[in-house]
Design an enzyme around this catalytic site. Sequence first.
Site, PDB file in Angstrom:
ATOM      1  N   TYR A   1       0.850  -1.202   0.000  1.00 12.95           N
ATOM      2  CA  TYR A   1       0.000   0.000   0.000  1.00 12.95           C
ATOM      3  C   TYR A   1       0.884   1.250   0.000  1.00 12.95           C
ATOM      4  O   TYR A   1       1.164   1.818   1.046  1.00 12.95           O
ATOM      5  CB  TYR A   1      -0.903   0.013   1.235  1.00 12.95           C
ATOM      6  CG  TYR A   1      -1.737  -1.234   1.435  1.00 12.95           C
ATOM      7  CD1 TYR A   1      -2.760  -1.566   0.550  1.00 12.95           C
ATOM      8  CD2 TYR A   1      -1.511  -2.062   2.525  1.00 12.95           C
ATOM      9  CE1 TYR A   1      -3.537  -2.705   0.747  1.00 12.95           C
ATOM     10  CE2 TYR A   1      -2.290  -3.199   2.733  1.00 12.95           C
ATOM     11  CZ  TYR A   1      -3.289  -3.516   1.846  1.00 12.95           C
ATOM     12  OH  TYR A   1      -4.048  -4.638   2.049  1.00 12.95           O
TER      13      TYR A   1
ATOM     14  N   TRP B   1      -8.799   5.887   6.438  1.00 15.50           N
ATOM     15  CA  TRP B   1      -8.980   5.541   7.864  1.00 15.50           C
ATOM     16  C   TRP B   1      -7.677   5.043   8.468  1.00 15.50           C
ATOM     17  O   TRP B   1      -7.461   5.206   9.666  1.00 15.50           O
ATOM     18  CB  TRP B   1     -10.188   4.638   8.112  1.00 15.50           C
ATOM     19  CG  TRP B   1     -10.139   3.159   7.771  1.00 15.50           C
ATOM     20  CD1 TRP B   1      -9.430   2.560   6.788  1.00 15.50           C
ATOM     21  CD2 TRP B   1     -10.860   2.113   8.455  1.00 15.50           C
ATOM     22  NE1 TRP B   1      -9.685   1.204   6.789  1.00 15.50           N
ATOM     23  CE2 TRP B   1     -10.570   0.900   7.806  1.00 15.50           C
ATOM     24  CE3 TRP B   1     -11.745   2.085   9.537  1.00 15.50           C
ATOM     25  CZ2 TRP B   1     -11.109  -0.328   8.185  1.00 15.50           C
ATOM     26  CZ3 TRP B   1     -12.285   0.863   9.932  1.00 15.50           C
ATOM     27  CH2 TRP B   1     -11.971  -0.320   9.265  1.00 15.50           C
ATOM     28  N   ASP B   2      -6.780   4.494   7.652  1.00 21.04           N
ATOM     29  CA  ASP B   2      -5.449   4.133   8.170  1.00 21.04           C
ATOM     30  C   ASP B   2      -4.795   5.353   8.813  1.00 21.04           C
ATOM     31  O   ASP B   2      -4.219   5.266   9.901  1.00 21.04           O
ATOM     32  CB  ASP B   2      -4.525   3.647   7.040  1.00 21.04           C
ATOM     33  CG  ASP B   2      -4.992   2.347   6.405  1.00 21.04           C
ATOM     34  OD1 ASP B   2      -6.082   2.343   5.821  1.00 21.04           O
ATOM     35  OD2 ASP B   2      -4.259   1.340   6.485  1.00 21.04           O
TER      36      ASP B   2
ATOM     37  N   TYR C   1       0.347  -0.145  -7.751  1.00 20.08           N
ATOM     38  CA  TYR C   1      -0.953  -0.355  -7.106  1.00 20.08           C
ATOM     39  C   TYR C   1      -2.055  -0.447  -8.154  1.00 20.08           C
ATOM     40  O   TYR C   1      -2.072   0.286  -9.129  1.00 20.08           O
ATOM     41  CB  TYR C   1      -1.267   0.770  -6.110  1.00 20.08           C
ATOM     42  CG  TYR C   1      -2.449   0.402  -5.265  1.00 20.08           C
ATOM     43  CD1 TYR C   1      -2.313  -0.516  -4.225  1.00 20.08           C
ATOM     44  CD2 TYR C   1      -3.714   0.902  -5.557  1.00 20.08           C
ATOM     45  CE1 TYR C   1      -3.413  -0.919  -3.472  1.00 20.08           C
ATOM     46  CE2 TYR C   1      -4.814   0.508  -4.812  1.00 20.08           C
ATOM     47  CZ  TYR C   1      -4.649  -0.397  -3.777  1.00 20.08           C
ATOM     48  OH  TYR C   1      -5.742  -0.796  -3.053  1.00 20.08           O
TER      49      TYR C   1
ATOM     50  N   GLY D   1     -14.038  -0.549   4.547  1.00 20.70           N
ATOM     51  CA  GLY D   1     -12.703  -0.866   5.053  1.00 20.70           C
ATOM     52  C   GLY D   1     -12.519  -2.359   5.280  1.00 20.70           C
ATOM     53  O   GLY D   1     -11.421  -2.819   5.549  1.00 20.70           O
TER      54      GLY D   1
ATOM     55  N   ASP E   1     -12.840  -5.132   3.186  1.00 22.11           N
ATOM     56  CA  ASP E   1     -13.040  -5.326   1.747  1.00 22.11           C
ATOM     57  C   ASP E   1     -13.844  -6.556   1.330  1.00 22.11           C
ATOM     58  O   ASP E   1     -14.795  -6.449   0.582  1.00 22.11           O
ATOM     59  CB  ASP E   1     -11.679  -5.382   1.039  1.00 22.11           C
ATOM     60  CG  ASP E   1     -10.813  -4.170   1.362  1.00 22.11           C
ATOM     61  OD1 ASP E   1     -11.216  -3.354   2.207  1.00 22.11           O
ATOM     62  OD2 ASP E   1      -9.743  -4.036   0.755  1.00 22.11           O
TER      63      ASP E   1
ATOM     64  N   ARG F   1      -5.949 -13.583   0.112  1.00 22.00           N
ATOM     65  CA  ARG F   1      -6.449 -12.350  -0.535  1.00 22.00           C
ATOM     66  C   ARG F   1      -7.765 -12.640  -1.270  1.00 22.00           C
ATOM     67  O   ARG F   1      -8.077 -13.800  -1.569  1.00 22.00           O
ATOM     68  CB  ARG F   1      -5.452 -11.817  -1.582  1.00 22.00           C
ATOM     69  CG  ARG F   1      -4.050 -11.574  -1.103  1.00 22.00           C
ATOM     70  CD  ARG F   1      -3.931 -10.600   0.008  1.00 22.00           C
ATOM     71  NE  ARG F   1      -4.070  -9.197  -0.334  1.00 22.00           N
ATOM     72  CZ  ARG F   1      -3.889  -8.196   0.551  1.00 22.00           C
ATOM     73  NH1 ARG F   1      -3.586  -8.443   1.797  1.00 22.00           N
ATOM     74  NH2 ARG F   1      -4.032  -6.945   0.182  1.00 22.00           N
TER      75      ARG F   1
ATOM     76  N   TRP G   1     -10.641 -10.402   5.342  1.00 19.20           N
ATOM     77  CA  TRP G   1     -11.743 -10.036   6.252  1.00 19.20           C
ATOM     78  C   TRP G   1     -12.758 -11.172   6.402  1.00 19.20           C
ATOM     79  O   TRP G   1     -13.879 -10.952   6.825  1.00 19.20           O
ATOM     80  CB  TRP G   1     -12.430  -8.762   5.756  1.00 19.20           C
ATOM     81  CG  TRP G   1     -11.567  -7.547   5.888  1.00 19.20           C
ATOM     82  CD1 TRP G   1     -10.750  -7.005   4.939  1.00 19.20           C
ATOM     83  CD2 TRP G   1     -11.385  -6.723   7.057  1.00 19.20           C
ATOM     84  NE1 TRP G   1     -10.088  -5.901   5.435  1.00 19.20           N
ATOM     85  CE2 TRP G   1     -10.460  -5.702   6.721  1.00 19.20           C
ATOM     86  CE3 TRP G   1     -11.929  -6.738   8.361  1.00 19.20           C
ATOM     87  CZ2 TRP G   1     -10.068  -4.710   7.627  1.00 19.20           C
ATOM     88  CZ3 TRP G   1     -11.532  -5.747   9.261  1.00 19.20           C
ATOM     89  CH2 TRP G   1     -10.615  -4.758   8.883  1.00 19.20           C
TER      90      TRP G   1
ATOM     91  N   GLU H   1      -0.538  -7.384   9.041  1.00 15.09           N
ATOM     92  CA  GLU H   1      -1.830  -6.756   8.698  1.00 15.09           C
ATOM     93  C   GLU H   1      -2.990  -7.493   9.384  1.00 15.09           C
ATOM     94  O   GLU H   1      -3.891  -6.879   9.920  1.00 15.09           O
ATOM     95  CB  GLU H   1      -1.984  -6.796   7.163  1.00 15.09           C
ATOM     96  CG  GLU H   1      -3.149  -5.990   6.631  1.00 15.09           C
ATOM     97  CD  GLU H   1      -3.222  -6.036   5.101  1.00 15.09           C
ATOM     98  OE1 GLU H   1      -2.426  -6.776   4.474  1.00 15.09           O
ATOM     99  OE2 GLU H   1      -4.079  -5.345   4.530  1.00 15.09           O
TER     100      GLU H   1
HETATM  101  C1  GLC Z   1      -6.981  -2.995   2.878  1.00 22.19           C
HETATM  102  C2  GLC Z   1      -7.945  -2.936   4.052  1.00 22.19           C
HETATM  103  C3  GLC Z   1      -8.419  -1.503   4.240  1.00 22.19           C
HETATM  104  C4  GLC Z   1      -7.206  -0.600   4.405  1.00 22.19           C
HETATM  105  C5  GLC Z   1      -6.220  -0.768   3.255  1.00 22.19           C
HETATM  106  C6  GLC Z   1      -4.897  -0.058   3.478  1.00 22.19           C
HETATM  107  O1  GLC Z   1      -7.617  -2.673   1.684  1.00 22.19           O
HETATM  108  O2  GLC Z   1      -9.027  -3.781   3.850  1.00 22.19           O
HETATM  109  O3  GLC Z   1      -9.257  -1.402   5.340  1.00 22.19           O
HETATM  110  O4  GLC Z   1      -7.592   0.717   4.510  1.00 22.19           O
HETATM  111  O5  GLC Z   1      -5.920  -2.124   3.073  1.00 22.19           O
HETATM  112  O6  GLC Z   1      -4.302  -0.530   4.642  1.00 22.19           O
END
Ligand code: GLC
Length: 429
Positions: A27, A33-34, A81, A163, A165, A202, A351, A394
């Site tokens: 990422y 939200w992170d 990405y 969040g 996913d 994943r 998730w 994670e």
């Molecule tokens: C994944 C998570 C998401 C988070 C992102 C970056 O997509 O599901 O909640 O914001 O990674 O960490």
Amino acid sequence: MDLFEQCKLVLNKNWKGKFTIPSPRLYPFQWNWDSGFIALGNLYTNPERAITEMETLFSGQWKNGFLPHILFHNAEKYNSYFPSADYWNSSISTDATPRLKSSGITQPPVHAFVLEKMLDMNLDKDRISKLVKKTIAYHAFLYKQREYKNTGLLSIWHNWESGMDNSPWWDRALSRIDEELIHAIELERKDVQEVAESESTRPKDIDYKRYLYLVNTLKANKYDSIDNHYSFQMLDPVFNSILIQSNKSLIRLGELLGIDTSSIQQKLEDGLVHFEKYLWNEEAQLYFPYDLVIQEQVKIKCSGSYIPIFAGIPSESRVKKMIEPWLKKQHLLPFPSCSPDQKGFERKNYWRGPVWVNMNWMIWKGLLSYKLFEEADIIKNKTIGLVEKYGIYEYFDPFEDAKAPIGYGGSDFSWTAALVIDMIKSKTQ
Ligand code: GLC
């Protein structure tokens, strides 16, 4: 090196001058939200970074108040990405910030309770006030665009907006997207190249195509609207709990900083009334999402079912009943993203089963607010124990007896580090 120092090191490593990436390689940009969770950890080690993180995030706010879920700072630098900045093509909206490429969907609104903590820790009032005003504009926009029939509850338009996913919560809604509509969608996924055992940890390609189908549909509407038969319209208890908690924080911040928050008060009250009506399930004694397309709850037990505790929504006796089964379980760690006895559970898959630190952190915080210190301590110790034992990953295998490797997804994961720091440093009583 002790765990606190290791977590600090991860936050240092992932700091990119004005914001923090969630995890190296996997990422490489700023996630909405992170950033809120990350700022909470930095508050103890580098408060200047914490507030800069939020300022950088809000520099990506659109003219209409919208706050995207990814900001592609230095997009040209990272080709790694998917979907990329060009795929999202945020410039299709006249509201988007021209200087900064972004996605066109959002994530749970965590910012106000982060700002509240900043004020409590005596950070610069002027800087906080500016961010509070921007947060009010963001909430106001969300109500304008997403409120479901004056309920004070917001609908999400994409599973990524939750969040969480690929939570089984979204399976039925996503399955409404016919395979014929998606078979031509091309994928250039990078995430599967970056993590171990990607087939089991994943989302599957077929799911990913559906996520992109939703993006394509939203993009065709300039990220501004949906029509009635759009397949993903969901009242998510996690998104709405976070919103409610943030509204409470905004009202307190408004009182302390002399900022008008009257527009929020009514929405907060409406939201609380309708939360019970739409999202509480008496039989299961838990909270579930409400699928607006079929006007039905999604009755699957997930860690998100407990997040209303974070926002002080259930009564104390209800909280005790909800939590009790978890305190007794020996073989299972709290709180699997989906309970093993539910359809859709997959032990290692993102998730769909693994434990995530941000969910545990919110439940822990909630328990503290009810003064359920003993219960809170159990959750805290098990969460810290997990990270201590397996690393700053994670997400984690939910079974106590799992054989290594047990930490899944990205390593050196920023919010895991930040929230463990908060758990270690918070004065809890
Ligand atoms: C994944 C998570 C998401 C988070 C992102 C970056 O997509 O599901 O909640 O914001 O990674 O960490």
